[in-house]
Motif scaffolding. Sequence first.
Motif, mmCIF file in Angstrom:
data_model
loop_
_atom_site.group_PDB
_atom_site.id
_atom_site.type_symbol
_atom_site.label_atom_id
_atom_site.label_comp_id
_atom_site.label_asym_id
_atom_site.label_seq_id
_atom_site.Cartn_x
_atom_site.Cartn_y
_atom_site.Cartn_z
ATOM 1 N N PHE A 1 -36.935 -60.794 75.063
ATOM 2 C CA PHE A 1 -36.171 -62.043 75.131
ATOM 3 C C PHE A 1 -36.634 -63.001 74.032
ATOM 4 N N SER B 1 -33.370 -62.453 71.513
ATOM 5 C CA SER B 1 -32.293 -63.188 72.183
ATOM 6 C C SER B 1 -31.289 -63.780 71.204
ATOM 7 N N ALA C 1 -32.558 -58.441 77.821
ATOM 8 C CA ALA C 1 -32.297 -59.436 76.784
ATOM 9 C C ALA C 1 -30.886 -59.292 76.224
ATOM 10 N N GLY D 1 -28.090 -60.957 78.660
ATOM 11 C CA GLY D 1 -28.030 -62.391 78.902
ATOM 12 C C GLY D 1 -26.955 -63.174 78.169
ATOM 13 N N PRO D 2 -26.929 -63.195 76.824
ATOM 14 C CA PRO D 2 -25.932 -64.020 76.123
ATOM 15 C C PRO D 2 -24.493 -63.611 76.416
ATOM 16 N N GLY E 1 -28.569 -67.720 73.047
ATOM 17 C CA GLY E 1 -29.704 -66.865 72.732
ATOM 18 C C GLY E 1 -30.970 -67.662 72.462
ATOM 19 N N GLY F 1 -32.190 -68.687 75.775
ATOM 20 C CA GLY F 1 -32.809 -67.544 76.441
ATOM 21 C C GLY F 1 -34.151 -67.183 75.850
ATOM 22 N N MET F 2 -34.287 -67.337 74.528
ATOM 23 C CA MET F 2 -35.560 -67.080 73.869
ATOM 24 C C MET F 2 -36.641 -67.973 74.458
ATOM 25 N N ASN G 1 -36.607 -67.561 78.857
ATOM 26 C CA ASN G 1 -37.033 -66.250 79.346
ATOM 27 C C ASN G 1 -38.176 -65.667 78.521
ATOM 28 N N GLY G 2 -38.048 -65.761 77.185
ATOM 29 C CA GLY G 2 -39.055 -65.142 76.327
ATOM 30 C C GLY G 2 -40.446 -65.705 76.499
#
Length: 424
Positions: free
Chosen positions: A72, A76, A132, A135-136, A367, A370-371, A374-375
């Motif tokens: 992620f 992402s 990963a 998600g987007p 993204g 999400g990075m 989540n990342g």
Amino acid sequence: MCAACGQTAHVPAAPRRFAALRNSDARTYLVGAALAMMADNIEHVITYWVLWEKFHSPVLSGFQVISHWLPFLFLSVWFGSLADRYDCRRVIQAAQGLFALVSVAWGVLFLTGTLQIWHACVLLVLHGIAGALWGPGEQLMLHDFVGDEELPSAVRLNATFRSLGVLFGPAVGSALLLGLGPTWGIFANVAFYLPLTVFLFVTRFTGHTRDGGVPRNRQRVGIRDSVRVLRQVSADHTLVSMIVLGGLGSFFVGASLQSAMPLFAQDLGSGSAGTAYGILLFANGAGGVLGGLVLEATGWIKPTVLSAVISTGLYGLFTLFFAVTPSYPVAVLLLVAGGVANLASMSVGQTVVQLMAPPADRGRVIGVYGMSANGLRFGSGVTVGLFGAVVGIHWSLGLSAAALCLGTLVAAWYARGQFAASGA
């Protein structure tokens, strides 16, 4: 005027309760996504048990968490570019296919007795990449299903249904492990990915229908384009504040709370430690489900910068109190309350980011979120896990939660000019 950014075009006049469930495509997607998320967690239950029984490696246990979230962090934005450029149905199907392929590979290795550590590392990384990639494209599909007006409902209910998958995944995984054994249990798990995959062949929505269809000019997806989007995002205080808030919760608490639960159960448990652990774990997941249902039914939380700040701060406070309380019943209540606050924080942040993002770059902006959201979860293994080995789990979680609260105040100061724009 839009509660998130002040633009009239973004505001729903009178949002309906459970609006996304009134949309047949969105409703079917949410159910399929919940089953796929449950399958994700079933795989964790079965494979983590087998890996521990076979290798007894604490290092491999740590790698399980890192391999799940690092994709992620690093991929992402690029996967968001794929979602912007291509039919999101196919992007999500590719992710679901990769999930299923990994489960089949685990099953073959279990069946033949040939599992080695390097096999496990490769499959764990592929599983993280599938998450990963999903998600987007998912967020673009939700927007395409319901549009701007009912997007808050779709994002909130998607988070709720995913929480249901997380909540029931361990129970179903344990049942498959005991009833069918790890080999046939992991093979059976593949079936839970199929409903969402099949539905995406049926729906007409592509993730781009409301924006004029899949872009015809499919420029090469590369690092330069990702850097451009990062620069674009960095110039917007609202987007930056949402991304920072999502990252703060992930980095300082993130996935560590669940992994640390056995230690808290041992310290707080009344009666059987196993029962105490199960109740704490259930309370942690139930908070997200309960929060999603309550917030959707009441409409109390609006998608504003201020509500994101408040809910993130409350999540930090509830986690801090959980870390220091000596009372088991209070700890259970704090976990439920923290689950509600965390779901509110993440769903509000995700909604504001979607509404603010330019349509042509929506996937990449998602993204970036999400990075961060989540990342950065891998960092909680350091802030709570490794630090906890030095100072104790209560101190490490308490200090991490305090850092989350402090970081939330800093993010609030950074975004203070947006409070007036949001009408807060």
